[in-house]
Design a protein around this motif. Sequence first.
Motif, PDB file in Angstrom:
ATOM      1  N   GLN A 194       0.890  -0.907   0.136  1.00  0.00           N
ATOM      2  CA  GLN A 194      -0.533   0.390   0.022  1.00  0.00           C
ATOM      3  C   GLN A 194       1.092   1.170   0.083  1.00  0.00           C
ATOM      4  OE1 GLN A 194      -3.682  -0.251   0.227  1.00  0.00           O
ATOM      5  NE2 GLN A 194      -3.157   2.037  -0.618  1.00  0.00           N
ATOM      6  N   GLU A 195       1.667   1.183   0.719  1.00  0.00           N
ATOM      7  CA  GLU A 195       2.810   2.181   0.541  1.00  0.00           C
ATOM      8  C   GLU A 195       3.387   3.134  -0.362  1.00  0.00           C
ATOM      9  OE1 GLU A 195       3.250  -0.262   2.640  1.00  0.00           O
ATOM     10  OE2 GLU A 195       2.706   0.562   4.538  1.00  0.00           O
ATOM     11  N   LEU A 196       3.875   2.121  -1.109  1.00  0.00           N
ATOM     12  CA  LEU A 196       4.430   1.827  -2.575  1.00  0.00           C
ATOM     13  C   LEU A 196       3.244   2.226  -3.346  1.00  0.00           C
ATOM     14  CD1 LEU A 196       6.063   1.698  -5.013  1.00  0.00           C
ATOM     15  CD2 LEU A 196       5.933  -0.706  -5.366  1.00  0.00           C
ATOM     16  N   VAL A 197       1.632   1.994  -3.423  1.00  0.00           N
ATOM     17  CA  VAL A 197       0.575   2.179  -4.325  1.00  0.00           C
ATOM     18  C   VAL A 197       0.596   4.215  -3.751  1.00  0.00           C
ATOM     19  CG1 VAL A 197      -1.872   1.984  -4.872  1.00  0.00           C
ATOM     20  CG2 VAL A 197      -0.544   0.244  -4.359  1.00  0.00           C
ATOM     21  N   ASN A 198       0.418   4.358  -2.859  1.00  0.00           N
ATOM     22  CA  ASN A 198       0.890   6.075  -2.592  1.00  0.00           C
ATOM     23  C   ASN A 198       1.612   6.883  -3.240  1.00  0.00           C
ATOM     24  OD1 ASN A 198      -1.709   4.728  -0.460  1.00  0.00           O
ATOM     25  ND2 ASN A 198      -0.903   5.045   1.179  1.00  0.00           N
ATOM     26  N   LEU A 199       2.880   6.274  -3.008  1.00  0.00           N
ATOM     27  CA  LEU A 199       3.534   6.931  -3.390  1.00  0.00           C
ATOM     28  C   LEU A 199       3.703   6.640  -4.543  1.00  0.00           C
ATOM     29  CD1 LEU A 199       6.767   8.121  -3.401  1.00  0.00           C
ATOM     30  CD2 LEU A 199       7.384   6.269  -3.504  1.00  0.00           C
ATOM     31  N   ILE A 200       3.411   6.354  -6.121  1.00  0.00           N
ATOM     32  CA  ILE A 200       3.219   6.258  -6.848  1.00  0.00           C
ATOM     33  C   ILE A 200       2.121   7.508  -7.270  1.00  0.00           C
ATOM     34  CG2 ILE A 200       2.064   4.831  -9.303  1.00  0.00           C
ATOM     35  CD1 ILE A 200       4.673   4.187  -8.362  1.00  0.00           C
ATOM     36  N   MET A 201       0.618   7.199  -6.279  1.00  0.00           N
ATOM     37  CA  MET A 201      -0.577   8.084  -6.731  1.00  0.00           C
ATOM     38  C   MET A 201       0.516   9.629  -6.599  1.00  0.00           C
ATOM     39  SD  MET A 201      -2.579   6.543  -8.360  1.00  0.00           S
ATOM     40  CE  MET A 201      -3.892   8.189  -7.617  1.00  0.00           C
ATOM     41  N   VAL A 202       0.927   9.766  -5.981  1.00  0.00           N
ATOM     42  CA  VAL A 202       1.679  11.110  -5.078  1.00  0.00           C
ATOM     43  C   VAL A 202       2.204  11.691  -6.530  1.00  0.00           C
ATOM     44  CG1 VAL A 202       2.785  12.525  -3.822  1.00  0.00           C
ATOM     45  CG2 VAL A 202       1.758  10.660  -2.652  1.00  0.00           C
ATOM     46  N   MET A 203       3.062  10.677  -7.336  1.00  0.00           N
ATOM     47  CA  MET A 203       4.259  10.917  -8.270  1.00  0.00           C
ATOM     48  C   MET A 203       2.950  11.160  -9.629  1.00  0.00           C
ATOM     49  SD  MET A 203       6.915   8.074  -8.226  1.00  0.00           S
ATOM     50  CE  MET A 203       7.304   8.057  -9.700  1.00  0.00           C
ATOM     51  N   PHE A 204       1.877  10.547  -9.792  1.00  0.00           N
ATOM     52  CA  PHE A 204       0.955  10.680 -10.644  1.00  0.00           C
ATOM     53  C   PHE A 204       0.163  11.730 -10.730  1.00  0.00           C
ATOM     54  CE2 PHE A 204      -2.572  10.080 -12.223  1.00  0.00           C
ATOM     55  CZ  PHE A 204      -3.322   9.562 -13.461  1.00  0.00           C
TER      56      PHE A 204
END
Length: 253
Positions: A194-204
């Motif tokens: 989930q941490e990686l998904v959150n990071l990817i969404m911030v990058m997005f």
Amino acid sequence: MGVGFFSWIGVSNMFQLCSGIIFVLVMSQSYIFVFETRSSSLQMNRFKMTRTSTRLLYHGLLYLANSVILLEFLATPEDQVAAKLDALKRDPCPTVEFFEYDILVILTDQRIIGIVFLYGPVLLTNIIFNILFYVLCTVYHLYIVPSKSTSMDTRKKQQKFFIGIIAQTIIPLTLLWSLVVTIIVDMITHSVSQELVNLIMVMFSLHGIVESVAVLSVHQSYRRAVWKIVHRDIHDSGFNLWKLNVRTGFRSQ
């Protein structure tokens, strides 16, 4: 907006998700528009669009075809409690955020889920195919078979501008593709945290800022204009500081 601000002010998850997908579709369409316009500006291109009505019809139909994916929200269950229980049956060990936050379960019908997962690659292929088609048309008429009626200087400027468009597109697209790659990796390995998904969404969500910086950076005319503004501001600030020091010195005397 969708990485926390809308949730903070109480905007529903459904509105955030629908508006986010609409903006992503518009953003994807804008890339097609950029390369189509660049390709149509070449006089020798037989596939160019000369009429505004034709261009509006083409891009409108293409956007409507891509927007079919929004129909999935019509199947979103109204009873979210039952939907969450059904989700727990399929995935009995979700992350802790599933229980701590307001979760929206979009689909529970496996048939519809299969159709959506099938339509996703079709939509992506459609966008890539259209962009690639106009890129190949531009490359063909600028590099392989250049027009004899165009001067060498004009052709070099067109080639330079085209390379700039490629650069300004690739730079922000790396952020978009990070989300696509993450989804593919999760579908294969089921090990994305989930941490990686959150990071990817911030990058997005940083796509707009990165795209603006890329446009101002890759084109020489924009770089010069920005540098002139910055240089003028620095000069004006230094001049104002000098006047302030002079006035302060006179007053102290």
